[in-house]
Design a protein around this motif. Structure first.
Motif, mmCIF file in Angstrom:
data_model
loop_
_atom_site.group_PDB
_atom_site.id
_atom_site.type_symbol
_atom_site.label_atom_id
_atom_site.label_comp_id
_atom_site.label_asym_id
_atom_site.label_seq_id
_atom_site.Cartn_x
_atom_site.Cartn_y
_atom_site.Cartn_z
ATOM 1 N N LYS A 240 -24.958 26.697 13.204
ATOM 2 C CA LYS A 240 -23.859 27.181 12.363
ATOM 3 C C LYS A 240 -22.550 26.456 12.646
ATOM 4 O O LYS A 240 -21.839 26.035 11.725
ATOM 5 C CB LYS A 240 -23.685 28.682 12.562
ATOM 6 C CG LYS A 240 -24.940 29.490 12.271
ATOM 7 C CD LYS A 240 -24.770 30.954 12.657
ATOM 8 C CE LYS A 240 -26.068 31.720 12.487
ATOM 9 N NZ LYS A 240 -25.927 33.138 12.919
ATOM 10 N N ASN A 241 -22.198 26.317 13.914
ATOM 11 C CA ASN A 241 -20.919 25.692 14.265
ATOM 12 C C ASN A 241 -20.857 24.229 13.847
ATOM 13 O O ASN A 241 -19.821 23.747 13.375
ATOM 14 C CB ASN A 241 -20.665 25.812 15.771
ATOM 15 C CG ASN A 241 -20.447 27.249 16.219
ATOM 16 O OD1 ASN A 241 -19.978 28.081 15.445
ATOM 17 N ND2 ASN A 241 -20.792 27.537 17.451
ATOM 18 N N ILE A 243 -22.595 22.863 11.413
ATOM 19 C CA ILE A 243 -22.550 22.813 9.941
ATOM 20 C C ILE A 243 -21.121 22.990 9.440
ATOM 21 O O ILE A 243 -20.684 22.320 8.492
ATOM 22 C CB ILE A 243 -23.482 23.883 9.341
ATOM 23 C CG1 ILE A 243 -24.945 23.453 9.540
ATOM 24 C CG2 ILE A 243 -23.200 24.102 7.849
ATOM 25 C CD1 ILE A 243 -25.960 24.488 9.134
ATOM 26 N N LYS A 244 -20.356 23.868 10.093
ATOM 27 C CA LYS A 244 -18.949 24.062 9.704
ATOM 28 C C LYS A 244 -18.148 22.775 9.899
ATOM 29 O O LYS A 244 -17.318 22.414 9.061
ATOM 30 C CB LYS A 244 -18.336 25.197 10.522
ATOM 31 C CG LYS A 244 -18.889 26.578 10.169
ATOM 32 C CD LYS A 244 -18.271 27.649 11.055
ATOM 33 C CE LYS A 244 -18.848 29.021 10.724
ATOM 34 N NZ LYS A 244 -18.300 30.077 11.620
ATOM 35 N N ASN A 247 -19.113 20.157 7.250
ATOM 36 C CA ASN A 247 -18.453 20.449 5.974
ATOM 37 C C ASN A 247 -16.959 20.149 6.039
ATOM 38 O O ASN A 247 -16.382 19.608 5.088
ATOM 39 C CB ASN A 247 -18.667 21.919 5.592
ATOM 40 C CG ASN A 247 -20.076 22.207 5.122
ATOM 41 O OD1 ASN A 247 -20.775 21.311 4.667
ATOM 42 N ND2 ASN A 247 -20.500 23.438 5.246
ATOM 43 N N LYS A 248 -16.336 20.519 7.152
ATOM 44 C CA LYS A 248 -14.881 20.339 7.296
ATOM 45 C C LYS A 248 -14.488 18.870 7.180
ATOM 46 O O LYS A 248 -13.494 18.532 6.506
ATOM 47 C CB LYS A 248 -14.433 20.898 8.648
ATOM 48 C CG LYS A 248 -12.942 20.764 8.904
ATOM 49 C CD LYS A 248 -12.567 21.393 10.253
ATOM 50 C CE LYS A 248 -11.075 21.276 10.529
ATOM 51 N NZ LYS A 248 -10.709 21.906 11.827
ATOM 52 N N LEU A 275 -25.124 22.516 2.236
ATOM 53 C CA LEU A 275 -24.400 22.859 3.456
ATOM 54 C C LEU A 275 -23.239 23.807 3.168
ATOM 55 O O LEU A 275 -22.988 24.739 3.929
ATOM 56 C CB LEU A 275 -23.880 21.586 4.131
ATOM 57 C CG LEU A 275 -24.945 20.695 4.787
ATOM 58 C CD1 LEU A 275 -24.350 19.362 5.185
ATOM 59 C CD2 LEU A 275 -25.569 21.373 5.992
ATOM 60 N N SER A 276 -22.537 23.571 2.064
ATOM 61 C CA SER A 276 -21.437 24.461 1.691
ATOM 62 C C SER A 276 -21.959 25.856 1.373
ATOM 63 O O SER A 276 -21.357 26.863 1.758
ATOM 64 C CB SER A 276 -20.692 23.895 0.476
ATOM 65 O OG SER A 276 -20.108 22.648 0.790
ATOM 66 N N TYR A 278 -24.720 27.151 2.539
ATOM 67 C CA TYR A 278 -25.191 27.745 3.794
ATOM 68 C C TYR A 278 -24.024 28.327 4.593
ATOM 69 O O TYR A 278 -24.101 29.436 5.120
ATOM 70 C CB TYR A 278 -25.922 26.684 4.618
ATOM 71 C CG TYR A 278 -26.592 27.217 5.861
ATOM 72 C CD1 TYR A 278 -27.683 28.069 5.770
ATOM 73 C CD2 TYR A 278 -26.142 26.873 7.127
ATOM 74 C CE1 TYR A 278 -28.317 28.573 6.904
ATOM 75 C CE2 TYR A 278 -26.763 27.351 8.262
ATOM 76 C CZ TYR A 278 -27.850 28.193 8.150
ATOM 77 O OH TYR A 278 -28.464 28.693 9.269
ATOM 78 N N GLU A 279 -22.910 27.577 4.663
ATOM 79 C CA GLU A 279 -21.740 28.059 5.398
ATOM 80 C C GLU A 279 -21.147 29.300 4.731
ATOM 81 O O GLU A 279 -20.776 30.262 5.412
ATOM 82 C CB GLU A 279 -20.672 26.971 5.486
ATOM 83 C CG GLU A 279 -19.458 27.399 6.307
ATOM 84 C CD GLU A 279 -18.395 26.328 6.396
ATOM 85 O OE1 GLU A 279 -17.316 26.605 6.952
ATOM 86 O OE2 GLU A 279 -18.635 25.205 5.898
ATOM 87 N N SER A 280 -21.055 29.286 3.405
ATOM 88 C CA SER A 280 -20.494 30.444 2.697
ATOM 89 C C SER A 280 -21.376 31.675 2.857
ATOM 90 O O SER A 280 -20.889 32.803 2.939
ATOM 91 C CB SER A 280 -20.303 30.123 1.213
ATOM 92 O OG SER A 280 -21.552 29.857 0.585
ATOM 93 N N LEU A 282 -23.090 32.362 5.485
ATOM 94 C CA LEU A 282 -22.824 32.866 6.844
ATOM 95 C C LEU A 282 -21.564 33.707 6.865
ATOM 96 O O LEU A 282 -21.491 34.734 7.529
ATOM 97 C CB LEU A 282 -22.676 31.688 7.817
ATOM 98 C CG LEU A 282 -23.925 30.853 8.075
ATOM 99 C CD1 LEU A 282 -23.573 29.646 8.938
ATOM 100 C CD2 LEU A 282 -25.011 31.670 8.746
#
Length: 286
Positions: A240-241, A243-244, A247-248, A275-276, A278-280, A282
């Motif tokens: 998770k971290n 992936i953020k 994306n960033k 990926l976006s 997946y992050e959203s 979360l």
């Protein structure tokens, strides 16, 4: 500067004249006119009345100029201190940047050392990441594609949603042999520490695009197969971290859909969108 000197000379001459003229009159009166000192009382009053105010005024003017000079000296000292502080801050910032870059390139060297130490598990004519993708594809076929009579897997022509495709990646990752997971875990850890080091640095700022400059250096080191392997690993293992951060900084923005279509023809969603999503998802779970 010349005007100041002229003013000072005029003031000094005025003070001298204010003293000399009354004294000259007094001496002339006593010597030439034979006026006794007992009769010089009114003259003394005249002398005091004419010279004291003049000298007082001149003293005030000199005092004012002295105060102005002191103020200028204090202001010059303040400006000098500010310039020294500014130079000191610039030197400190320069040293901090040099220290950051030294650490950054050390991290980058460690990344390359780790990359060269990854051994190809099976085939010898392709690099590890291409082999990883092929092994991932084999596991994917076993789980989700139908095998025909000719022993080949056929696409079921299903167009997946973001959620469905992410779920398939994670299920496929579970089926992946441990030796591939271990190699990717070591690679992922080194790259994650490198990106985290850039992200958490207080020496360089995100707002002025300084961090993006170093991210571009990292991105330029990644091959397309490497990017796609990283995409499959981070989503499959639920990093998770990382992936953020991906994306960033749009770390995988160079990843082309052509590679995905060759390996997984049914996938029509760009990795960046996945990926976006997946992050959203979360964030929503929180």
């Amino acid at each position: 500067m010349k005007l100041k000197k002229r003013t000072e000379i005029i003031l000094i001459l005025t003070a001298l004249l204010a003293l000399l003229i009354p004294l000259s009159v007094g001496l002339y009166s006593t010597q030439k006119l034979s006026i006794g000192f007992d009769k010089m009382g009114p003259f003394g009053d005249f002398l005091a009345g004419t010279t004291v105010p003049t000298l007082t005024l001149i003293s005030i003017i000199f005092l004012y100029k002295t105060l102005k000079l002191q103020q200028k000296q204090i202001e010059d000292q303040r400006l000098a201190a500010e310039n020294q502080k500014k130079d000191s801050e610039q030197n400190r910032e320069l040293i901090n940047i040099q220290q950051f870059e030294s650490t950054f390139f050390n991290f980058l060297n460690l990344y390359h050392q780790n990359l060269s130490s990854i051994e190809v598990v099976g085939k010898k004519d392709i690099d590890f990441f291409e082999e990883f993708i092929e092994k991932f594809q084999e596991c994917y076929k076993i789980l989700y594609l139908k095998q025909g009579d000719d022993k080949t897997y056929k696409n079921d022509n299903i167009f997946l949603t973001e959620k469905e495709y992410i779920n398939r990646i994670q299920k496929t990752f579970e089926l992946l042999p441990l030796k591939y997971k271990s190699s990717m875990m070591s690679y992922n850890k080194n790259l994650y520490y490198l990106i985290t080091f850039i992200d958490e640095s207080t020496t360089i700022k995100y707002e002025n695009n300084a961090k993006q400059k170093y991210i571009r250096i990292v991105r330029s080191q990644l091959s397309l197969f490497e990017m796609y392997s990283l995409f499959l690993y981070t989503v499959g293992s639920g990093k998770k971290n990382f992936i953020k951060l991906i994306n960033k900084y749009r770390l995988l923005r160079s990843l082309e859909m052509d590679i995905m279509n060759q390996k997984f023809p049914e996938v029509k969603i760009p990795p960046s969108d996945l990926l976006s999503y997946y992050e959203s998802s979360l964030i929503k779970k929180k």
